[in-house]
Write a protein that holds these residues in place. Sequence first.
Motif, PDB file in Angstrom:
ATOM      1  N   UNK A  81       0.831  -1.198   0.000  1.00  0.00           N
ATOM      2  CA  UNK A  81       0.000   0.000   0.000  1.00  0.00           C
ATOM      3  C   UNK A  81       0.865   1.248   0.000  1.00  0.00           C
ATOM      4  N   UNK A  82       0.230   2.362  -0.280  1.00  0.00           N
ATOM      5  CA  UNK A  82       0.910   3.659  -0.230  1.00  0.00           C
ATOM      6  C   UNK A  82       2.089   3.707  -1.187  1.00  0.00           C
ATOM      7  N   UNK A  83       1.868   3.218  -2.394  1.00  0.00           N
ATOM      8  CA  UNK A  83       2.939   3.242  -3.390  1.00  0.00           C
ATOM      9  C   UNK A  83       3.247   4.656  -3.831  1.00  0.00           C
ATOM     10  N   UNK A  84       2.309   5.555  -3.609  1.00  0.00           N
ATOM     11  CA  UNK A  84       2.467   6.927  -4.093  1.00  0.00           C
ATOM     12  C   UNK A  84       3.481   7.712  -3.287  1.00  0.00           C
ATOM     13  N   UNK A  85       3.917   7.131  -2.163  1.00  0.00           N
ATOM     14  CA  UNK A  85       4.881   7.829  -1.316  1.00  0.00           C
ATOM     15  C   UNK A  85       4.293   9.029  -0.614  1.00  0.00           C
ATOM     16  N   UNK A  86       2.974   9.160  -0.621  1.00  0.00           N
ATOM     17  CA  UNK A  86       2.389  10.290   0.101  1.00  0.00           C
ATOM     18  C   UNK A  86       2.386  10.004   1.594  1.00  0.00           C
ATOM     19  N   UNK A  87       2.611   8.770   1.970  1.00  0.00           N
ATOM     20  CA  UNK A  87       2.746   8.436   3.373  1.00  0.00           C
ATOM     21  C   UNK A  87       3.638   7.199   3.460  1.00  0.00           C
ATOM     22  N   UNK A  88       3.686   6.573   4.630  1.00  0.00           N
ATOM     23  CA  UNK A  88       4.536   5.396   4.787  1.00  0.00           C
ATOM     24  C   UNK A  88       4.034   4.253   3.932  1.00  0.00           C
ATOM     25  N   UNK A  89       4.961   3.481   3.412  1.00  0.00           N
ATOM     26  CA  UNK A  89       4.539   2.290   2.682  1.00  0.00           C
ATOM     27  C   UNK A  89       4.179   1.206   3.675  1.00  0.00           C
ATOM     28  N   UNK A  90       3.243   0.375   3.300  1.00  0.00           N
ATOM     29  CA  UNK A  90       2.923  -0.752   4.163  1.00  0.00           C
ATOM     30  C   UNK A  90       2.862  -2.014   3.319  1.00  0.00           C
ATOM     31  N   UNK A  91       3.107  -3.130   3.980  1.00  0.00           N
ATOM     32  CA  UNK A  91       3.105  -4.405   3.259  1.00  0.00           C
ATOM     33  C   UNK A  91       2.227  -5.389   3.989  1.00  0.00           C
ATOM     34  N   UNK A  92       1.533  -6.221   3.228  1.00  0.00           N
ATOM     35  CA  UNK A  92       0.740  -7.294   3.830  1.00  0.00           C
ATOM     36  C   UNK A  92       1.095  -8.603   3.148  1.00  0.00           C
ATOM     37  N   UNK A  93       1.295  -9.608   3.933  1.00  0.00           N
ATOM     38  CA  UNK A  93       1.499 -10.946   3.393  1.00  0.00           C
ATOM     39  C   UNK A  93       0.215 -11.729   3.636  1.00  0.00           C
ATOM     40  N   UNK A  94      -0.309 -12.328   2.605  1.00  0.00           N
ATOM     41  CA  UNK A  94      -1.551 -13.085   2.752  1.00  0.00           C
ATOM     42  C   UNK A  94      -1.295 -14.488   2.205  1.00  0.00           C
ATOM     43  N   UNK A  95      -1.430 -15.484   3.059  1.00  0.00           N
ATOM     44  CA  UNK A  95      -1.221 -16.863   2.607  1.00  0.00           C
ATOM     45  C   UNK A  95      -2.274 -17.738   3.246  1.00  0.00           C
ATOM     46  N   UNK A  96      -2.847 -18.631   2.479  1.00  0.00           N
ATOM     47  CA  UNK A  96      -3.747 -19.602   3.092  1.00  0.00           C
ATOM     48  C   UNK A  96      -3.773 -20.893   2.299  1.00  0.00           C
ATOM     49  N   UNK A  97      -4.050 -21.956   3.022  1.00  0.00           N
ATOM     50  CA  UNK A  97      -4.128 -23.263   2.386  1.00  0.00           C
ATOM     51  C   UNK A  97      -5.289 -24.032   3.006  1.00  0.00           C
ATOM     52  N   UNK A  98      -6.063 -24.694   2.163  1.00  0.00           N
ATOM     53  CA  UNK A  98      -7.161 -25.531   2.633  1.00  0.00           C
ATOM     54  C   UNK A  98      -6.952 -26.936   2.069  1.00  0.00           C
ATOM     55  N   UNK A  99      -6.967 -27.920   2.962  1.00  0.00           N
ATOM     56  CA  UNK A  99      -6.697 -29.302   2.548  1.00  0.00           C
ATOM     57  C   UNK A  99      -7.873 -30.160   3.005  1.00  0.00           C
ATOM     58  N   UNK A 124       2.629  -4.734   7.891  1.00  0.00           N
ATOM     59  CA  UNK A 124       3.648  -3.932   8.574  1.00  0.00           C
ATOM     60  C   UNK A 124       3.982  -2.650   7.834  1.00  0.00           C
ATOM     61  N   UNK A 125       4.325  -1.655   8.643  1.00  0.00           N
ATOM     62  CA  UNK A 125       4.822  -0.398   8.098  1.00  0.00           C
ATOM     63  C   UNK A 125       6.146  -0.113   8.793  1.00  0.00           C
ATOM     64  N   UNK A 126       6.955   0.694   8.132  1.00  0.00           N
ATOM     65  CA  UNK A 126       8.265   0.995   8.719  1.00  0.00           C
ATOM     66  C   UNK A 126       8.202   2.341   9.443  1.00  0.00           C
ATOM     67  N   UNK A 127       9.351   2.782   9.957  1.00  0.00           N
ATOM     68  CA  UNK A 127       9.418   4.089  10.602  1.00  0.00           C
ATOM     69  C   UNK A 127       9.265   3.987  12.100  1.00  0.00           C
ATOM     70  N   UNK A 128       9.457   5.138  12.776  1.00  0.00           N
ATOM     71  CA  UNK A 128       9.448   5.118  14.235  1.00  0.00           C
ATOM     72  C   UNK A 128       8.062   4.782  14.788  1.00  0.00           C
ATOM     73  N   UNK A 129       7.034   5.098  14.029  1.00  0.00           N
ATOM     74  CA  UNK A 129       5.693   4.722  14.462  1.00  0.00           C
ATOM     75  C   UNK A 129       5.178   3.532  13.667  1.00  0.00           C
ATOM     76  N   UNK A 130       6.120   2.719  13.206  1.00  0.00           N
ATOM     77  CA  UNK A 130       5.761   1.572  12.384  1.00  0.00           C
ATOM     78  C   UNK A 130       4.859   0.601  13.122  1.00  0.00           C
TER      79      UNK A 130
END
Lengths: 289, 583
Positions: free
Chosen positions: B355-373, B393-399
């Motif tokens: 998220x926040x690829x525009x650099x107007x704020x902090x970038x954030x990342x989400x990992x999404x994984x699931x498995x159904x057996x 997760x987001x980076x920075x001091x208030x990450x």
Amino acid sequence: MKKIFIIALIFFTRYNSLNAQLFRTQMTLSARPTALLSNWAQRPEILIYTINYEGPENFPVKIKANFSDGAGNLIGTSDLNFVPNSFFNVGTTILLSKDALLFQSIRFTGSIQRTLLQTGRLPAGSYQLTLQLLNATTLEPLNEGDTRPFTILSYQLPILMQPQNESILSAEQSAVAITFRWTPLAPAPTQERTSFQLQIFEIQEGQTPMQAFRSNRPLLDEQVNGVTQFIWRPQLYLADSAQNRKFIWTIQTLDSNGFGFNNGTGDGRSEPFWFQVKSTREILEQRKQ
Amino acid sequence: MKKILIILLLFSTANLFAQQPSPPKISLGGSMGVSYEGYGLDLNPAGSYYAPRRPWNLVRFNFAPTFNFGKWGLPVNINFTPQQTNFVTPSTLGGYGSIGGKPQNLWQFLTNPLNNFGVSPKYKWAELQLGTQYLNYSELSTGDIGLFGYGFALTPKKFRVRFFNGVSQRPISYNALATPPIIGAYQRNNWMAQLGMEEEGKYSVSLNFAKGKDKLSSVNPAPPALSGILPQEGFTASFVVKTTIAKNYYFNSEFAHSIYTLDETQPLTVIGVKDLQPFIKANTSTLADNAAKISIGRKSKNFDIGISTKYLGAGFQTAGYPFMQPDRWDYTLNTRLNAWKNKMNITASIGQRMNNLSNTTLKSKQLIANVNWFTQFSDHFSVNAFYSNFGFQTSGINGLRNVANDLSINPTYTWTTEKIMHNITGTYSWSKYDERTNYNPLVTTHNNTHTALITYIPTYLNKKVSTDFTAMYFLNKTPLLPNQFLKTTFYSLSSNIGLPIARDKLKLKGQLMYTYNKTDGTLPKSDGGNILATAGADWNITKKLKWNISMTGSLFKYTKDFLPPSARYLESTVRTSFNYRFK
């Protein structure tokens, strides 16, 4: 020649000091205005520019705006070709941002201009704004300019996590508790306390999820402070095939005054997710197929 | 533009009448009905600690017949309530408990998203669309929102021509006299168009356009600008290609560009975003950005694999999906596998969202994984297991860093005796959620939730009665202080019964559920409970006419530490409906 030069110098010095006396200005700028520049015009509290003028009637002036980054490097300035003249008469004039700061005439430097065209927002960071009055005829400065620092903070609204969009939950388990989770407001606000409003709507028979979201009253409209998880006890009859089968939910982020945290636009609602509940009997039959 | 549309509309209508076949064969399908929902809430002691969550009375009318005259079809979709339950979109009455609102007028009633008044006459490949329509053209242009208006869909051979013009947001004026004030909303006019070609199962190519524009003069007085309700305008164009590139292999893509004005009252600009005439004129609040969605993969009976990616630029906004959150890039790998003579089925996906690829704020990342057996080990025994991981997760001091891990195991055992087929299903779920609070001081908490559930479903081979029994245990542990937890525990028992009588014409049904809840970790320890009872019936009065009723009562007792002490409430809901099938 020397005489002419001295006379001109005296005249120029006198004229300048005369101008400096003609205009006394004061700028009040919010320390943390919205990142969305077009919204400055709608918020009178962001910028107040007070101009006190003593001089001839209908004096034509252009207001020049300079944006600098935290290090003082110029990143945007008014294109004077597009700045209309303002005419001043004796007295005090108070201009708000929509009149003092004409965004339609400001050119920003490369990457900032690109970001602004795409997002309408200044990137998060520290900036300075300088407003200066120019003689509209000669474009000579009429005052030294007023400079104020400001900080741009921009947020990402929460993204819904669980129940996932279009997921199927067990009716027996859901009848007791359904856990809702979402990502926090990012970055974490350092000064302002925010809260979340969890809103859950039933999708009734014949309704699309978005129709239910836009038109139904929520079954739950619960304020959740700080944390990003809520355990909902539906207390609903979920075993029937004709009711309480599908739900759509969202998070509305609220600011400290209880208004939607719009971050410059919108009402603070995150993109909604919908889910459905099915009884164990139905899930087993579905697996057989 | 308007003239062209009217000519197109007349042309399509004329075409419809010109090709009327004879003799027509008349038939009628669909249904009609009326439903009522009553709600009651009795608080003891009286107070405002629990708010009613449904309207006291709500009546809905449904009239949805489908007339067929030979090659002509006339599906009707009329579904409405004279009341207003709007919450996310404004109501002329204000919200629950508001005073001083006004009833909706006819136009507001017709364009209320709560109601449908649609009719779509069809002749062969031509369809006229009138009234309320929910149309999906593509995933990045329009498809989410209902419109009240007129349009058509023409699908001669492989050609696709669609157009619709209507209202997606009804006008509601600002009402300062109401308490609290009703902020209101501008009427939003939309149009959408699609030009394309399609051969089912082979390919689909289309060019889509979607436009939305708030009508400034539709409200008086207008919503105050400070409310954030600003007159907006947006135009989106997208190009869609879906194709089978080889046997079992597919490629789908959509590229879109949007120009969106956040406030129509802002001054025009020559420095900012350029106009795209005749569709939209830009001003200082106009944004322009792109979006794309691509997926490629293989699909077969026993094995699927595919990758998909979606990019939404920070300024990408479309009137056709008003709640879409932009400024993100997702990519996902999906797979599905059937093995062991179709007795084992695995579906899995892993992906990341930025998220926040525009650099107007902090970038954030989400990992999404699931498995159904799922595996059917024998005729008697099967197991379903599910695991999901969601990290943010987001980076920075208030990450921030939030991670959710969910595991669920669900075995099922079935055996048959002379009179009964028995089925026992167990579920154990463990959910671990590490959550960083989003206010200072930023503290990470570790939530643990355990759920155990067992359901027994006997199927009587000689009787028509159906029943099931469920027992459930739920424990949520949330840290309060170091080494001290708030434990919330639920114990629940429930049973459902269905009993057909009167030669299966009447089916009685009921449910009884009791939940005991306990909180531990606060002083004093406290407990409460909830009894939920439902009784209902489905009666086939005739082959075509059906009546059903369902009455639910929920008695909820709060824990002792709740204020007011020993509070309880009784919530009751009655739902009944008559439904008549024409065929």
